[in-house]
Every structure is written in structure tokens, then in C-alpha cells.
Design a protein around this motif. Structure first.
Motif, PDB file in Angstrom:
ATOM      1  N   GLN A 191       0.845  -1.187   0.000  1.00  0.00           N
ATOM      2  CA  GLN A 191       0.000   0.000   0.000  1.00  0.00           C
ATOM      3  C   GLN A 191       0.883   1.241   0.000  1.00  0.00           C
ATOM      4  OE1 GLN A 191      -2.081  -1.872   3.487  1.00  0.00           O
ATOM      5  NE2 GLN A 191      -3.864  -0.877   2.580  1.00  0.00           N
ATOM      6  N   ALA A 192       0.490   2.212  -0.801  1.00  0.00           N
ATOM      7  CA  ALA A 192       1.314   3.407  -0.980  1.00  0.00           C
ATOM      8  C   ALA A 192       1.403   4.203   0.317  1.00  0.00           C
ATOM      9  CB  ALA A 192       0.732   4.265  -2.092  1.00  0.00           C
ATOM     10  N   ALA A 193       2.623   4.546   0.705  1.00  0.00           N
ATOM     11  CA  ALA A 193       2.820   5.371   1.892  1.00  0.00           C
ATOM     12  C   ALA A 193       2.115   6.712   1.734  1.00  0.00           C
ATOM     13  CB  ALA A 193       4.312   5.576   2.146  1.00  0.00           C
ATOM     14  N   GLY A 194       2.059   7.206   0.493  1.00  0.00           N
ATOM     15  CA  GLY A 194       1.397   8.480   0.229  1.00  0.00           C
ATOM     16  C   GLY A 194      -0.064   8.481   0.617  1.00  0.00           C
ATOM     17  N   TRP A 195      -0.730   7.329   0.475  1.00  0.00           N
ATOM     18  CA  TRP A 195      -2.156   7.243   0.839  1.00  0.00           C
ATOM     19  C   TRP A 195      -2.314   7.430   2.343  1.00  0.00           C
ATOM     20  CZ3 TRP A 195      -5.107   4.212   4.080  1.00  0.00           C
ATOM     21  CH2 TRP A 195      -6.499   4.315   3.916  1.00  0.00           C
ATOM     22  N   PHE A 196      -1.491   6.753   3.131  1.00  0.00           N
ATOM     23  CA  PHE A 196      -1.567   6.879   4.586  1.00  0.00           C
ATOM     24  C   PHE A 196      -1.252   8.314   5.020  1.00  0.00           C
ATOM     25  CE2 PHE A 196      -0.800   2.343   3.971  1.00  0.00           C
ATOM     26  CZ  PHE A 196      -1.741   1.786   4.814  1.00  0.00           C
ATOM     27  N   LEU A 197      -0.274   8.922   4.361  1.00  0.00           N
ATOM     28  CA  LEU A 197       0.090  10.301   4.695  1.00  0.00           C
ATOM     29  C   LEU A 197      -1.060  11.252   4.381  1.00  0.00           C
ATOM     30  CD1 LEU A 197       3.741  10.141   3.417  1.00  0.00           C
ATOM     31  CD2 LEU A 197       3.082  10.855   5.729  1.00  0.00           C
ATOM     32  N   GLU A 198      -1.690  11.045   3.246  1.00  0.00           N
ATOM     33  CA  GLU A 198      -2.810  11.926   2.885  1.00  0.00           C
ATOM     34  C   GLU A 198      -3.969  11.752   3.859  1.00  0.00           C
ATOM     35  OE1 GLU A 198      -5.019  13.478  -1.164  1.00  0.00           O
ATOM     36  OE2 GLU A 198      -3.281  12.164  -1.254  1.00  0.00           O
ATOM     37  N   GLU A 199      -4.265  10.497   4.204  1.00  0.00           N
ATOM     38  CA  GLU A 199      -5.339  10.227   5.159  1.00  0.00           C
ATOM     39  C   GLU A 199      -5.020  10.804   6.539  1.00  0.00           C
ATOM     40  OE1 GLU A 199      -8.450   8.511   4.772  1.00  0.00           O
ATOM     41  OE2 GLU A 199      -7.933   9.104   2.720  1.00  0.00           O
ATOM     42  N   ALA A 200      -3.748  10.904   6.867  1.00  0.00           N
ATOM     43  CA  ALA A 200      -3.324  11.441   8.157  1.00  0.00           C
ATOM     44  C   ALA A 200      -3.243  12.965   8.147  1.00  0.00           C
ATOM     45  CB  ALA A 200      -1.969  10.853   8.545  1.00  0.00           C
TER      46      ALA A 200
ATOM     47  N   LYS B 287      -0.831  16.297   3.799  1.00  0.00           N
ATOM     48  CA  LYS B 287      -0.650  16.924   2.480  1.00  0.00           C
ATOM     49  C   LYS B 287      -0.215  18.389   2.570  1.00  0.00           C
ATOM     50  CE  LYS B 287      -1.223  15.838  -1.982  1.00  0.00           C
ATOM     51  NZ  LYS B 287      -2.533  15.668  -2.602  1.00  0.00           N
ATOM     52  N   GLY B 288      -0.700  19.122   3.563  1.00  0.00           N
ATOM     53  CA  GLY B 288      -0.358  20.531   3.665  1.00  0.00           C
ATOM     54  C   GLY B 288       0.800  20.835   4.606  1.00  0.00           C
ATOM     55  N   PHE B 289       1.496  19.787   5.063  1.00  0.00           N
ATOM     56  CA  PHE B 289       2.580  19.992   6.022  1.00  0.00           C
ATOM     57  C   PHE B 289       3.727  20.816   5.419  1.00  0.00           C
ATOM     58  CE2 PHE B 289       2.008  16.079   9.031  1.00  0.00           C
ATOM     59  CZ  PHE B 289       0.791  16.594   9.437  1.00  0.00           C
ATOM     60  N   ARG B 290       4.331  21.616   6.287  1.00  0.00           N
ATOM     61  CA  ARG B 290       5.502  22.396   5.910  1.00  0.00           C
ATOM     62  C   ARG B 290       6.338  22.636   7.159  1.00  0.00           C
ATOM     63  NH1 ARG B 290       7.406  26.716   2.598  1.00  0.00           N
ATOM     64  NH2 ARG B 290       5.684  26.503   1.130  1.00  0.00           N
ATOM     65  N   VAL B 291       7.660  22.603   6.992  1.00  0.00           N
ATOM     66  CA  VAL B 291       8.587  23.030   8.036  1.00  0.00           C
ATOM     67  C   VAL B 291       9.628  23.911   7.364  1.00  0.00           C
ATOM     68  CG1 VAL B 291      10.343  22.355   9.705  1.00  0.00           C
ATOM     69  CG2 VAL B 291       8.277  20.963   9.457  1.00  0.00           C
ATOM     70  N   GLY B 292       9.647  25.198   7.731  1.00  0.00           N
ATOM     71  CA  GLY B 292      10.585  26.121   7.094  1.00  0.00           C
ATOM     72  C   GLY B 292      10.398  26.140   5.586  1.00  0.00           C
ATOM     73  N   GLY B 293      11.477  25.868   4.863  1.00  0.00           N
ATOM     74  CA  GLY B 293      11.410  25.860   3.405  1.00  0.00           C
ATOM     75  C   GLY B 293      11.118  24.501   2.802  1.00  0.00           C
ATOM     76  N   ALA B 294      10.755  23.534   3.630  1.00  0.00           N
ATOM     77  CA  ALA B 294      10.427  22.190   3.145  1.00  0.00           C
ATOM     78  C   ALA B 294       8.925  21.978   3.195  1.00  0.00           C
ATOM     79  CB  ALA B 294      11.132  21.134   3.991  1.00  0.00           C
ATOM     80  N   ARG B 295       8.361  21.500   2.104  1.00  0.00           N
ATOM     81  CA  ARG B 295       6.909  21.286   2.044  1.00  0.00           C
ATOM     82  C   ARG B 295       6.608  20.010   1.270  1.00  0.00           C
ATOM     83  NH1 ARG B 295       5.106  22.224  -3.121  1.00  0.00           N
ATOM     84  NH2 ARG B 295       6.393  23.576  -4.453  1.00  0.00           N
ATOM     85  N   LEU B 296       5.376  19.534   1.438  1.00  0.00           N
ATOM     86  CA  LEU B 296       4.918  18.378   0.677  1.00  0.00           C
ATOM     87  C   LEU B 296       4.522  18.815  -0.736  1.00  0.00           C
ATOM     88  CD1 LEU B 296       4.474  15.335   1.698  1.00  0.00           C
ATOM     89  CD2 LEU B 296       5.053  17.033   3.404  1.00  0.00           C
TER      90      LEU B 296
ATOM     91  N   ALA C 297       1.750  13.108  -1.558  1.00  0.00           N
ATOM     92  CA  ALA C 297       2.018  13.328  -0.126  1.00  0.00           C
ATOM     93  C   ALA C 297       3.265  12.616   0.379  1.00  0.00           C
ATOM     94  CB  ALA C 297       0.807  12.876   0.693  1.00  0.00           C
ATOM     95  N   ASN C 298       3.952  11.866  -0.489  1.00  0.00           N
ATOM     96  CA  ASN C 298       5.172  11.171  -0.063  1.00  0.00           C
ATOM     97  C   ASN C 298       6.424  11.778  -0.710  1.00  0.00           C
ATOM     98  OD1 ASN C 298       6.691   9.258   1.329  1.00  0.00           O
ATOM     99  ND2 ASN C 298       6.451   7.683  -0.242  1.00  0.00           N
ATOM    100  N   ILE C 299       6.294  12.994  -1.243  1.00  0.00           N
ATOM    101  CA  ILE C 299       7.435  13.675  -1.856  1.00  0.00           C
ATOM    102  C   ILE C 299       7.598  15.046  -1.208  1.00  0.00           C
ATOM    103  CG2 ILE C 299       8.367  14.691  -3.975  1.00  0.00           C
ATOM    104  CD1 ILE C 299       6.994  12.499  -5.555  1.00  0.00           C
ATOM    105  N   ILE C 300       8.814  15.322  -0.743  1.00  0.00           N
ATOM    106  CA  ILE C 300       9.118  16.616  -0.128  1.00  0.00           C
ATOM    107  C   ILE C 300       9.858  17.491  -1.127  1.00  0.00           C
ATOM    108  CG2 ILE C 300      10.498  17.778   1.654  1.00  0.00           C
ATOM    109  CD1 ILE C 300       9.983  15.408   3.486  1.00  0.00           C
ATOM    110  N   ILE C 301       9.418  18.740  -1.244  1.00  0.00           N
ATOM    111  CA  ILE C 301      10.082  19.732  -2.082  1.00  0.00           C
ATOM    112  C   ILE C 301      10.928  20.637  -1.186  1.00  0.00           C
ATOM    113  CG2 ILE C 301       9.773  21.668  -3.687  1.00  0.00           C
ATOM    114  CD1 ILE C 301       8.894  18.985  -4.830  1.00  0.00           C
TER     115      ILE C 301
END
Length: 310
Positions: free
Chosen positions: A242-251, A254-263, A268-272
Motif C-alpha cells: 500500500q502506498a505510503a502516500g495514501w496513509f500520509l494523505e489520510e493522516a 498533504k499541507g505539512f511544511r517546516v521552514g522551506g520544506a513542504r509536501l 504526499a510522499n514527496i518533499i520539495i
């Protein structure tokens, strides 16, 4: 200690870069300095450089394209050997068997194999990183993995010595192999591909590349390292990960951010890493993602990216 005599000997076999910023050598575009980087053009350059450093007692690590690494802002205290082909690699073929160097970019291998009609490895299209890194991590997509086509590899051990291994000895598993534990580096590999028409393979490659364009960021525009966490092992009779991205989105990540790092907005399983991001921002964001899934689903995500440094 790296003295002038050692530097001179290293410069005879590799390109020597002193005090480089490792952000210039990773797809996250993050990471502090290291004392020395040796850009090794081929396997002989790599093994000779490694042997010289090992004999001098200088610690080092080997990296490829840096597409699966998060290097600390403080950088590293060891030397770095870079084994990545920035120019067109040579791919030798004998029937359906292909010999390819470990520093070849994985997407270049897919493109060349298809263009020359050597066999179907289209599932590797668009995956960043080198062939060596792909074999170590058993990279793959669309239900296929590179370990399925590897026959033999030539490996460099941590002391610079060279051995040969069969695919069975590499103990391929989902996104892993024995190489992850041993620290051995793939110098070159023999792979065996199934014959397929060039037209069919090219159409599949174009389909995959277009799919990646619509769902994944271009790391050259939006620095990233692909999927941050491994997909989840099957827990039902369906035996499908099962895709980790699905669990992250359900949790709600998707809108998480810390400083200059965001989803990434589409995954939801890729950080920019934005221009002002630090490696610590990315690390803290991964911790936040882990905590969110742990709270909602009761299990701990496992990182696919490798952390280097403090």
C-alpha cells in the motif's frame, strides 16, 4: 589525514574538488561541505581512489547522482567519492545480455536499451539515480524491479578490493539488497532483458515518462529526492503493498511544511526543498509525517531516503 602527497596521487586518477558544497551534488540541492570530493570517471578511477584513501586511513563514502540522499547542513567529515556518468555512457550488449557500468544513469540505460532494441527495461524510465544505486536499493516501478533482470555484478568492497557476485548473493528484497548492509559499490553489472519490438518499448517509455510528468516533480526545477518513505508491506490476502502516500494523505499530511520544506501538492510522499530550505527542515518534516501516520494508524513509516551526517 589528507596531505599534499596523497592529493597529488589522487589527482592523477580522479578529479579532485576540495571543500565542495554537497548541495551541488544532490537532487535535494541540500547539504554542507566535505573536506574532499573525488569525481571518478570510471571503475578504475573509483577503485584506485578508494584504495589510496583506505591505505592512508582516510574515511570515505561513495555516492552516485545523490538522488536518494539527505546530507546534513553541517556537511560530512569524510571524503566523498562520486561515481556518476555525466556524459553518454557505454553500454555493451551480447544478444539479450547487457553489460553496464554502475555509474550509468538508470534512465540512460532504459533509453539506450530501447533505442538499440536490446530489450525491455522501460519500467526504469524516468527514475533518477545511477544503475549502481538502483541495484543496491532494488529500484523499480509498475510492479517490476531491477533485481529481476540482474545476473551478475562486479563490486568494490569498502577497502577498494573487487569481487564478483551473482544476483542470488545480492539477496534482493523490496527496495533493498545485501549491498545496503555491506557497503559494497556496484562497479558494473550484467543484466538480461526480454526481447521486445522497439516500437512497443518506445511507446511504453513515452507513456511512463508522461505519467511521471503529470504526477511527479522535476527535481531540476523542484529539488526533491522522490518518495521519502517506503510503501507499506501487505497486510491482507491481496498481498499488495500500500502506498505510503495514501496513509500520509489520510493522516492530513498533504499541507505539512517546516521552514522551506513542504509536501508536493500532487504527492504526499514527496518533499520539495524550496530555495530557503535547510536539510534540517526536511528532516523535521519527515519526523512530522512519521508522527502523523503513527497517531492515526499506529505504525511507523520507514524512510526510503538515506540520511548522511549529524
Amino acid at each position: 589525514m589528507i596531505d599534499d602527497v596523497l592529493l597529488t596521487r589522487l589527482a592523477a586518477v580522479a578529479e579532485v574538488i576540495q571543500d565542495p558544497k554537497l548541495k551541488d551534488f544532490t537532487t535535494f540541492k541540500l547539504g554542507g561541505p566535505c573536506p574532499l570530493l573525488l569525481d571518478c570517471a570510471d571503475a578504475d578511477s573509483l577503485t584506485t581512489s578508494a584504495a589510496l584513501l583506505a591505505d592512508a586511513g582516510v574515511p570515505f563514502l561513495v555516492m552516485g547522482q545523490g538522488s536518494n540522499l539527505l546530507v546534513a547542513d553541517r556537511g560530512l567529515e569524510c571524503a566523498v567519492l562520486r561515481y556518476c556518468a555525466d556524459r553518454e555512457p557505454a553500454v555493451e550488449a551480447s544478444g539479450s545480455r547487457i553489460t553496464v557500468t554502475g555509474n550509468t544513469l538508470l534512465d540512460d540505460l532504459a533509453r539506450i536499451a530501447i533505442e538499440k532494441g536490446l530489450g525491455d527495461i522501460s519500467f526504469c524510465s524516468g527514475i533518477p539515480g545511477t544503475v549502481g544505486g538502483a541495484i543496491a536499493g532494488n529500484a523499480g516501478a509498475f510492479g517490476q524491479q531491477i533485481g529481476d533482470v540482474v545476473e551478475t555484478v562486479r563490486l568494490m568492497l569498502p577497502d577498494g578490493s573487487v569481487i564478483e557476485s551473482t544476483a542470488d548473493e545480492l539477496e534482493f528484497q523490496y527496495r533493498s539488497s545485501a549491498l545496503k548492509q555491506s557497503g559494497a559499490v556496484v562497479l558494473d553489472a550484467v543484466i538480461k532483458l526480454k526481447p521486445c519490438s522497439i516500437e512497443t518499448m518506445q511507446a511504453e517509455r513515452e507513456r511512463i515518462l508522461e505519467l511521471r510528468r503529470t504526477k511527479h516533480p522535476d527535481w531540476k526545477v523542484n529539488p526533491c529526492a522522490g518518495s521519502v518513505f517506503r510503501n507499506i508491506e501487505p497486510t491482507s490476502a491481496a498481498e499488495r503493498r500500500q502506498a505510503a502516500g495514501w496513509f500520509l494523505e489520510e493522516a492530513g499530511a498533504k499541507g505539512f511544511r517546516v521552514g522551506g520544506a513542504r509536501l508536493f501538492e500532487k504527492h504526499a510522499n514527496i518533499i520539495i526543498a524550496e530555495p530557503d530550505a535547510t536539510a534540517n527542515d526536511v528532516y523535521l518534516l519527515t519526523e512530522k509525517m512519521i508522527a502523523a501516520v503513527q497517531e492515526k494508524f499506529g505504525f511507523t513509516l520507514e524512510r526510503e531516503i538515506k540520511l548522511l551526517g549529524f
